[in-house]
Enzyme design. Sequence first.
Site: not given
Ligand code: SIN
Length: 294
Positions: A106, A108, A270, A285
């Site tokens: 995806h 974000d 990612h 995050r």
């Molecule tokens: C994400 O922000 O999609 C999660 C990334 C992760 O936990 O590695």
Amino acid sequence: MSYRRIGVNPISGALGAEIDGVDLSRPLDNEVFAEVHQALLDHLVIFFRDQAISPDQHVAFARRFGEIDLRPFVRPLELEVLPDHPEVLDVVKEPGETLNFGGVWHHDVSYREKPNLGSVLIARESPTHGGDTMFANQYLAYQTLSDGMKTLLGSLTAVHSSIRGYDGDRLASLYGVRKDDLDEDSVKRSIAKAETTQAEHPVVRTHPETRKKCLFVNRSYTMRFSGWTDEESRPLLAQLFTHSVKPEFTCRFRWRAGSVAMWDNRAAMHYALNDYRGQRRVMHRVAIHGDRPF
Ligand code: SIN
């Protein structure tokens, strides 16, 4: 470009570089910050090892790139922010949970009119093995299409929606698991209870800083092409979802506690691997506001 103040070591042929010589617990002077910023534009995702940073220092680093997104998801989610730090999302997977957050390719919040510029993620607790994150270069995904496909896609916009995060059936199908295999905590953590958010974006977007074109569709949120039915859209979207994450467009990052990744959400997708069942993984995050894609 050549870097004078920082070390930049690519980790794959496609994207991703580890940065040396930067301590994120201290304010970066303008020259170092300019090089870090350039490294992000050049490599799409940059990594820093062994960073002992507090939530305030985490937020301060992210803020150098833009305004912090205090609502990085459709609310309310069963994801927590840190007490006293509404900017920091606590992304935890407990040993008994089945689904992981971000375990589908995806960009974000592409279901919003202005998807994030990027995010800064730090590993606070990492499994002994597994739990890596993959990234995919969407400039390469675009550049490797035929001229005919580039022309077709250049004329299209697509509808992105948060709806797949709404109920157990959709979630199970998105993650490719049986609904019965989902544990209650995973479902609670993952399901958005707020109204669906949706937005339309060009299928090929131009990066606002590099001015290069990249593909901008993803398996999590892109539903159909604007003006096309779901049925008409499905085959071409399926082909693009597969094409956009070919192994040669990707890199894979192995986390340790104190590792930091920052990605450019405009040009990279990612995917958080879910291969550490029975172990705990804790990430923090911070997301940065972005522009409307054009
Ligand atoms: C994400 O922000 O999609 C999660 C990334 C992760 O936990 O590695």
